[in-house]
Design a protein around this motif. Structure first.
Motif, PDB file in Angstrom:
ATOM      1  N   GLY A 182       0.832  -1.203   0.000  1.00 18.43           N
ATOM      2  CA  GLY A 182       0.000   0.000   0.000  1.00 18.43           C
ATOM      3  C   GLY A 182       0.862   1.246   0.000  1.00 18.43           C
ATOM      4  N   PRO A 183       0.216   2.417  -0.025  1.00 20.77           N
ATOM      5  CA  PRO A 183       0.958   3.681   0.016  1.00 20.77           C
ATOM      6  C   PRO A 183       1.831   3.759   1.266  1.00 20.77           C
ATOM      7  N   GLU A 184       2.920   4.476   1.172  1.00 19.76           N
ATOM      8  CA  GLU A 184       3.878   4.679   2.265  1.00 19.76           C
ATOM      9  C   GLU A 184       4.666   3.424   2.613  1.00 19.76           C
ATOM     10  N   GLY A 185       4.682   2.453   1.692  1.00 19.30           N
ATOM     11  CA  GLY A 185       5.560   1.291   1.858  1.00 19.30           C
ATOM     12  C   GLY A 185       6.852   1.550   1.091  1.00 19.30           C
ATOM     13  N   THR A 186       7.906   0.813   1.431  1.00 17.54           N
ATOM     14  CA  THR A 186       9.178   0.968   0.717  1.00 17.54           C
ATOM     15  C   THR A 186       8.956   0.698  -0.769  1.00 17.54           C
ATOM     16  N   TRP A 187       9.391   1.594  -1.625  1.00 17.95           N
ATOM     17  CA  TRP A 187       9.116   1.414  -3.067  1.00 17.95           C
ATOM     18  C   TRP A 187      10.392   1.428  -3.907  1.00 17.95           C
ATOM     19  N   THR A 188      11.531   1.677  -3.256  1.00 19.61           N
ATOM     20  CA  THR A 188      12.795   1.699  -3.992  1.00 19.61           C
ATOM     21  C   THR A 188      13.927   1.412  -3.014  1.00 19.61           C
ATOM     22  N   GLY A 189      15.125   1.107  -3.517  1.00 13.00           N
ATOM     23  CA  GLY A 189      16.284   0.983  -2.631  1.00 13.00           C
ATOM     24  C   GLY A 189      16.704  -0.447  -2.328  1.00 13.00           C
ATOM     25  N   GLY A 190      15.925  -1.476  -2.744  1.00 14.44           N
ATOM     26  CA  GLY A 190      16.355  -2.858  -2.555  1.00 14.44           C
ATOM     27  C   GLY A 190      15.539  -3.637  -1.543  1.00 14.44           C
ATOM     28  N   THR A 220       3.183 -17.604  -8.031  1.00 14.76           N
ATOM     29  CA  THR A 220       1.932 -16.961  -7.587  1.00 14.76           C
ATOM     30  C   THR A 220       2.055 -16.460  -6.145  1.00 14.76           C
ATOM     31  N   ARG A 221       1.262 -15.443  -5.849  1.00 19.09           N
ATOM     32  CA  ARG A 221       1.174 -14.889  -4.496  1.00 19.09           C
ATOM     33  C   ARG A 221      -0.209 -14.285  -4.317  1.00 19.09           C
ATOM     34  N   SER A 222      -0.535 -13.971  -3.055  1.00 17.97           N
ATOM     35  CA  SER A 222      -1.678 -13.084  -2.834  1.00 17.97           C
ATOM     36  C   SER A 222      -1.146 -11.882  -2.075  1.00 17.97           C
ATOM     37  N   PHE A 223      -1.798 -10.761  -2.227  1.00 17.26           N
ATOM     38  CA  PHE A 223      -1.324  -9.494  -1.647  1.00 17.26           C
ATOM     39  C   PHE A 223      -2.471  -8.827  -0.903  1.00 17.26           C
ATOM     40  N   LEU A 224      -2.164  -8.340   0.286  1.00 15.15           N
ATOM     41  CA  LEU A 224      -3.230  -7.736   1.107  1.00 15.15           C
ATOM     42  C   LEU A 224      -2.994  -6.242   1.271  1.00 15.15           C
ATOM     43  N   PHE A 225      -4.038  -5.466   0.991  1.00 15.04           N
ATOM     44  CA  PHE A 225      -3.922  -4.020   1.118  1.00 15.04           C
ATOM     45  C   PHE A 225      -3.809  -3.638   2.601  1.00 15.04           C
ATOM     46  N   ILE A 226      -3.008  -2.615   2.854  1.00  7.86           N
ATOM     47  CA  ILE A 226      -2.661  -2.218   4.217  1.00  7.86           C
ATOM     48  C   ILE A 226      -3.866  -1.977   5.127  1.00  7.86           C
ATOM     49  N   ASP A 227      -4.924  -1.359   4.623  1.00 12.94           N
ATOM     50  CA  ASP A 227      -6.069  -1.045   5.508  1.00 12.94           C
ATOM     51  C   ASP A 227      -6.676  -2.322   6.088  1.00 12.94           C
ATOM     52  N   GLU A 228      -6.740  -3.363   5.271  1.00 16.38           N
ATOM     53  CA  GLU A 228      -7.324  -4.608   5.765  1.00 16.38           C
ATOM     54  C   GLU A 228      -6.364  -5.323   6.725  1.00 16.38           C
ATOM     55  N   CYS A 229      -5.076  -5.140   6.498  1.00 17.14           N
ATOM     56  CA  CYS A 229      -4.081  -5.704   7.426  1.00 17.14           C
ATOM     57  C   CYS A 229      -4.260  -5.084   8.814  1.00 17.14           C
ATOM     58  N   ILE A 230      -4.429  -3.763   8.843  1.00 13.30           N
ATOM     59  CA  ILE A 230      -4.584  -3.061  10.126  1.00 13.30           C
ATOM     60  C   ILE A 230      -5.883  -3.493  10.815  1.00 13.30           C
ATOM     61  N   GLU A 231      -6.936  -3.609  10.031  1.00 16.24           N
ATOM     62  CA  GLU A 231      -8.229  -4.041  10.593  1.00 16.24           C
ATOM     63  C   GLU A 231      -8.093  -5.437  11.230  1.00 16.24           C
ATOM     64  N   PRO A 302     -11.074  -6.267  -3.263  1.00 18.57           N
ATOM     65  CA  PRO A 302     -10.358  -6.752  -4.451  1.00 18.57           C
ATOM     66  C   PRO A 302      -8.945  -6.170  -4.547  1.00 18.57           C
ATOM     67  N   LEU A 303      -8.022  -7.003  -5.024  1.00 23.47           N
ATOM     68  CA  LEU A 303      -6.623  -6.592  -5.173  1.00 23.47           C
ATOM     69  C   LEU A 303      -6.495  -5.313  -6.003  1.00 23.47           C
ATOM     70  N   LYS A 304      -7.262  -5.246  -7.071  1.00 24.10           N
ATOM     71  CA  LYS A 304      -7.110  -4.139  -8.021  1.00 24.10           C
ATOM     72  C   LYS A 304      -7.339  -2.776  -7.357  1.00 24.10           C
TER      73      LYS A 304
END
Ligand code: NAD
Length: 324
Positions: A182-190, A220-231, A302-304
């Motif tokens: 989600g937003p504010e996650g590491t997006w560059t640098g390794g 394959t993977r599944s990915f969880l959006f940050i808001d649902e992780c916090i919930e 939904p992931l999208k």
């Protein structure tokens, strides 16, 4: 009196979002990390810069009986960090020390509820060889055989929290997160993970260009959006269920299809080139039967929708950098 929360790893991705949510819910929050949040100012009432590998620092920040403790601090990163082998000793030493120190200080202060963030990386590699049918049912964890030292440390620490609960009556709750983004996650640098790395590559590439995707892209993977992780995190900590339980999405996707989704959202025409790279297990998906049964809740977005928000956020960063 306001309820009190301690967030360890508050300067990181998930910790940063968690502090914001706990503050919105009206709690008194102390955040602790080696560093401040990179992308926004923390609304924590107190933000302590401390090294949780140091026992004396941990005792200083756990100096009272918090109602809720969230232990998210760990030495971690994406596939380019945890699968190269070069960081194994640091990953195991640093994260294990943090958990040893934190649990003991929590025991001494008689803290209320404690949340520990384990990871789907602790599941055995042999159950994740078929990209279409990975088994990540909680009970499949043993006999253990994680594919990284990061996973082995998580497994050790899960057992540590369970042992403290058993021997000292502590109220520990353990989640196994599956690829949070989600937003504010590491997006560059390794240290960035696949969704952020692919969003960055797409944002950086002009129409008609090409991006590189690690591996054959069929993993394959599944990915969880940050808001649902916090919930899920807050629901688990406040429940009577100790876990370990998966907090993840069941919307499994191949990495090439994830790249295609991001390219589609960008509106550009971009080709995918599959290249050698670190990829971890062949397949992984969350199994949400246990969380639904234990909490009467499971992630459902939904992931999208989450990918669209993340791409927008990373696209803005990429263009800020380009013009800085
Ligand atoms: P992150 O790296 O953004 O946050 C971890 C934070 O811990 C960082 O801010 C780091 O500075 C801090 N930290 C590390 N060592 C420290 C130390 N010695 N003292 C104080 N602070 C220290 O990672 P995240 O994505 O926010 O993950 C949070 C937790 O969730 C971690 O335990 C991680 O292993 C777990 N997890 C995350 C994911 C995911 O997809 N993001 C998946 C599975 C598990």
């Amino acid at each position: 009196m306001k309820k009190t929360a301690l967030v360890l790893g508050a300067g990181g991705f998930i910790g940063g979002h968690l502090v914001k949510r706990l503050k919105r819910d009206g709690m008194q929050v102390r955040g602790v990390d080696l560093k401040h949040n990179e992308f926004s100012k923390s609304p924590a009432d107190e933000f302590v810069i401390a090294d949780l590998r140091e026992q004396s620092a941990v005792r200083a920040v756990i100096d009272q009986r918090f109602d809720e403790v969230y232990q998210l601090a760990a030495d971690m990163g994406g596939a380019g960090y945890i699968f190269t082998g070069e960081n194994d000793a640091d990953i195991m030493h640093n994260s294990a020390l943090i958990n040893l120190n934190v649990l003991d200080a929590c025991r001494q202060k008689g803290v209320g509820r404690i949340f520990y963030s384990s990871s789907a990386c602790m599941y055995p590699e042999h159950n994740q060889l078929d990209p279409d049918n990975p088994n990540c049912e909680e009970s499949s964890a043993y006999p253990a055989n994680p594919d990284s030292e990061y996973g082995w440390e998580k497994l050790f620490s899960e057992r540590l929290y369970l042992a403290y609960a058993r021997n000292y009556g502590m109220d520990c709750h353990i989640a196994r997160y599956h690829n949070i983004f989600g937003p504010e996650g590491t997006w560059t640098g390794g240290k960035e993970k696949a969704p952020a790395a692919l969003c960055r590559k797409v944002a950086e590439t002009p129409d008609g260009g090409r991006i590189q995707v690690w591996g054959d892209g069929l993993q394959t993977r599944s990915f969880l959006f940050i808001d649902e992780c916090i919930e899920g995190t807050i629901r688990l900590l406040r429940s009577n269920f100790a876990g370990p339980v998966n907090i993840g999405s069941t919307e499994m996707i191949s990495i090439n299809d994830l790249a295609r989704m991001i390219i589609g959202l960008s509106g550009k025409r971009i080709e995918i080139e599959n290249v050698n790279g670190f990829q971890g297990v062949r397949g992984r998906n969350s199994d949400n039967r246990l969380i639904r049964q234990a909490l009467g809740w499971a992630p459902s977005q939904p992931l999208k929708a989450g990918i669209a928000k993340t791409l927008k956020w990373i696209d803005e960063r990429v263009h800020e950098h380009a013009f800085a």
